[in-house]
Structure formats: structure tokens, C-alpha cells
Design an enzyme around this catalytic site. Structure first.
Site, PDB file in Angstrom:
ATOM      1  N   GLY A 143       9.552  43.028 104.199  1.00 13.50           N
ATOM      2  CA  GLY A 143       8.250  42.468 104.546  1.00 13.50           C
ATOM      3  C   GLY A 143       8.307  40.951 104.593  1.00 13.50           C
ATOM      4  O   GLY A 143       9.371  40.360 104.802  1.00 13.50           O
ATOM      5  N   ALA A 219      10.507  41.921  92.410  1.00 10.52           N
ATOM      6  CA  ALA A 219       9.541  42.913  92.897  1.00 10.52           C
ATOM      7  C   ALA A 219       8.696  43.429  91.739  1.00 10.52           C
ATOM      8  O   ALA A 219       7.700  42.800  91.361  1.00 10.52           O
ATOM      9  CB  ALA A 219      10.295  44.048  93.600  1.00 10.52           C
ATOM     10  N   ARG A 220       9.087  44.541  91.152  1.00  8.12           N
ATOM     11  CA  ARG A 220       8.421  45.113  89.992  1.00  8.12           C
ATOM     12  C   ARG A 220       9.473  45.699  89.065  1.00  8.12           C
ATOM     13  O   ARG A 220      10.476  46.268  89.514  1.00  8.12           O
ATOM     14  CB  ARG A 220       7.417  46.202  90.401  1.00  8.12           C
ATOM     15  CG  ARG A 220       6.151  45.673  91.061  1.00  8.12           C
ATOM     16  CD  ARG A 220       5.297  44.880  90.082  1.00  8.12           C
ATOM     17  NE  ARG A 220       4.008  44.479  90.618  1.00  8.12           N
ATOM     18  CZ  ARG A 220       3.760  43.309  91.173  1.00  8.12           C
ATOM     19  NH1 ARG A 220       4.738  42.414  91.302  1.00  8.12           N
ATOM     20  NH2 ARG A 220       2.551  43.010  91.619  1.00  8.12           N
ATOM     21  N   GLU A 248       7.062  45.077  80.376  1.00  6.72           N
ATOM     22  CA  GLU A 248       6.644  43.698  80.593  1.00  6.72           C
ATOM     23  C   GLU A 248       5.299  43.455  79.929  1.00  6.72           C
ATOM     24  O   GLU A 248       4.362  44.236  80.155  1.00  6.72           O
ATOM     25  CB  GLU A 248       6.553  43.416  82.100  1.00  6.72           C
ATOM     26  CG  GLU A 248       6.353  41.966  82.457  1.00  6.72           C
ATOM     27  CD  GLU A 248       6.443  41.722  83.957  1.00  6.72           C
ATOM     28  OE1 GLU A 248       5.468  41.172  84.515  1.00  6.72           O
ATOM     29  OE2 GLU A 248       7.476  42.087  84.574  1.00  6.72           O
ATOM     30  N   HIS A 267       7.982  36.569  84.941  1.00  7.64           N
ATOM     31  CA  HIS A 267       7.105  36.880  86.074  1.00  7.64           C
ATOM     32  C   HIS A 267       6.477  35.585  86.597  1.00  7.64           C
ATOM     33  O   HIS A 267       5.257  35.492  86.789  1.00  7.64           O
ATOM     34  CB  HIS A 267       6.027  37.875  85.655  1.00  7.64           C
ATOM     35  CG  HIS A 267       5.521  38.711  86.799  1.00  7.64           C
ATOM     36  ND1 HIS A 267       5.150  40.036  86.643  1.00  7.64           N
ATOM     37  CD2 HIS A 267       5.313  38.424  88.099  1.00  7.64           C
ATOM     38  CE1 HIS A 267       4.743  40.519  87.803  1.00  7.64           C
ATOM     39  NE2 HIS A 267       4.837  39.556  88.713  1.00  7.64           N
ATOM     40  N   ALA A 269       7.483  33.830  89.475  1.00 10.64           N
ATOM     41  CA  ALA A 269       7.813  33.481  90.855  1.00 10.64           C
ATOM     42  C   ALA A 269       6.641  32.915  91.636  1.00 10.64           C
ATOM     43  O   ALA A 269       6.787  31.968  92.414  1.00 10.64           O
ATOM     44  CB  ALA A 269       8.382  34.701  91.576  1.00 10.64           C
TER      45      ALA A 269
END
Length: 304
Positions: A143, A219-220, A248, A267, A269
Site C-alpha cells: 500500500g 505494521a502490527r 504491547e 510504536h 514511527a
């Protein structure tokens, strides 16, 4: 009168001027509801807020649009009432996240954690690193974020290889991963978390990566089997750079903290100073499309 609901007063400031006939209310989802909330047709919730969604939707029975501030929608998809369009923030965070991907790859390949540790100890300790030239970087998730990451990698003379659920021109299908993984110097995860991607990076996936290769996850966390990754890191066969983890936040004493060859960021980013302004520029433009009866962008449909 169109009522727009934002998560707090700071969001109201970030939204900026709105057309005549629009009333903006602020609601954080708690019990104290502002006047006019029941008339809301356009809602921007707090980032990654999935608590008591049924109650929040019930408080806004006329809702038509739910505009998220994040690209990930896994906590919301499937819970949105019929007749409400769910839209994500695709394109808002891609540049900052792609930038961190590059930073993590360079930090790991050029052994920055080793040099920083040596600096703290006051020791001149040279180790050999790797550059990105001619490196094959498998980007799983084609994407906006995957494309932005690929573009930046090309400027470092790397060879990005894009992978998505289905093949298209210039993009491989995930079914091809068994053939692609053994040749990857770096594997970057930029795909959404869905029922099909949860646990995708399991022991078999990791075993297919070459010795010495690097896994980057922005991503996750649930896409990766944490125990399997810890085993590979502990053996010294693979390296990793993780902006997301499972669980997390990572609890104190978790083996990932002390695993060799891993860089962990919390986390972070998309957490940059310009993030709010960029996100609400999208919200403002999306609101104007809605008011004008124009098609919305970033509409999430089906199993995204």
C-alpha cells in the site's frame, strides 16, 4: 446544521476553519456528553480508540462517517453500524513510518547499537557492517507505506520487492513468499493486521529467511509470532528491528528486551511533531467532501 465530533479541544484547533453551517463538538467518549452530540453525522475518534464502541455509536444515532486518524483499522472494522462509512488515514503517516524503516535498517546494518554501547563504555571497538547497495529488501504490504518505503530504498541502491495479498503489475502475491524469503537480505512488514495476516510471520516463515537477515516490523505486533522470533534472535541466526511488538507495551523482563541483535522502538514511527497537523488536514478535506456530497477517500470496505 452539520455536527462534527472531535476527540478533544486540541483536535478542534488542529481542524482549523470549517464551512458555515458546521458545528464542532469535542467528546472523548466518556460519560459527560456535550450538547448536540446526538446530532453528530461526522465523527473523528481518538487514535486507536476501540473501547465501548457500541455505546459510542448509540450516542450518535445519526452518524454517517467515522474518520480515523490512523491507517490501521483492525480494532474498528466489523463493528461499524450499517450506513456508516469508515475511513482511515492512509497517506498521512506513510512518509514518517517509511523514514523510520530506513533508520532501523541502517542502524542495524551499520551496527549502531554496538557503537553506541561502546561509546557509553568509552571503548574504541570496530565491527564491520553492511550497506544497502544491491540488498534485496522484501516489503510485505504494497500500500502507501510499502510504496513509500520502496521509493526510499531505491535511493540507497537497494532492490525492493513488493508483496501483497494478490499479485499485480510489479507486485508479488503472498503465496509466493516461500520462494521469495530465501533470497531476502531484509524483510519489512508494512501490511495491515487482519484475520489472514495475524501470525503470518511464524516459525516456518522465519526459518525460511537466510541466516544474518533482518526482520523489520512497523505494521502490527500480532503479525509476528513473538516466541518464534525470540528463538531465532537468541540463536543469533536472525536480527530484528521492531517498532511494534506483541504484547504491547512490552512488559518489563520480557525476553525480547535482552535478545541479541534486536532494536526496539515504542510504536514511535508515526509520532512526529507534524503528525497532528497532517492528520487534520486530511480530516478537514474529507469533511468538505462530505458536505459537498462528493465521494470520500480512504473508505474501508470488507476485510481490508
Amino acid at each position: 446544521m452539520t455536527v462534527v465530533c472531535l476527540p478533544d479541544s486540541h483536535a478542534v484547533e488542529l481542524l482549523g476553519p470549517v464551512p458555515d453551517g458546521v458545528r464542532v463538538v469535542a467528546w472523548n467518549g466518556e460519560a459527560d456528553q456535550p450538547d448536540g452530540l446526538a446530532e453528530t453525522t461526522f465523527w473523528v475518534p481518538q487514535v486507536e480508540d476501540s473501547t465501548d464502541l457500541p455505546g459510542k455509536f448509540a450516542a450518535m444515532p445519526k452518524l454517517k462517517v467515522m474518520q480515523l486518524l490512523s491507517a490501521g483499522v483492525e480494532d474498528v472494522a466489523g463493528h461499524v453500524p450499517e450506513g456508516v462509512q469508515l475511513c482511515d488515514a492512509r497517506g498521512v503517516h506513510g512518509s514518517s513510518v517509511a523514514e523510520l524503516v530506513l533508520a532501523l535498517i541502517l542502524a542495524s546494518n551499520r551496527r549502531l547499537p554496538h557503537f553506541l554501547d561502546a561509546q557509553r563504555r568509552g571503548v574504541w571497538d570496530l565491527v564491520q557492517g553492511e550497506d544497502l547497495r544491491d540488498k534485496r529488501v522484501l516489503i510485505i504490504g504494497a500500500g502507501d507505506l510499502g510504496e513509500q518505503t520502496a521509493r526510499r530504498l531505491r535511493s540507497f541502491d537497494a532492490e525492493p520487492v513488493l508483496v501483497a495479498h494478490s499479485a499485480r503489475d510489479g507486485v508479488h502475491a503472498t503465496a509466493e513468499l516461500p520462494d521469495l524469503l530465501p533470497d531476502a537480505d531484509v524483510v519489512v512488514l508494512t501490511l495491515p493486521l487482519t484475520s489472514k495476516t495475524e501470525g503470518l510471520v511464524d516459525a516456518e516463515f522465519l526459518a525460511s529467511m537466510p541466516a544474518g537477515s533482518l526482520l523489520v516490523n512497523v505494521a502490527r505486533g500480532k503479525i509476528v509470532d513473538t516466541d518464534a522470533l525470540v528463538a531465532e534472535l537468541t540463536s543469533g541466526r536472525l536480527r530484528a528491528a521492531l517498532d511494534v511488538v506483541e504484547p504491547e507495551p512490552l512488559p518489563e523482563g520480557h525476553p525480547l528486551w535482552s535478545a541479541p541483535g534486536v532494536i526496539i522502538t515504542p510504536h514511535a514511527a508515526g509520532d512526529i511533531t507534524q503528525a497532528g497537523a497532517r492528520a487534520f488536514a486530511l480530516v478537514n478535506a474529507q469533511l468538505r467532501r462530505y458536505l459537498a456530497g462528493e465521494p470520500l477517500i480512504n473508505v474501508v470496505e470488507g476485510d481490508y
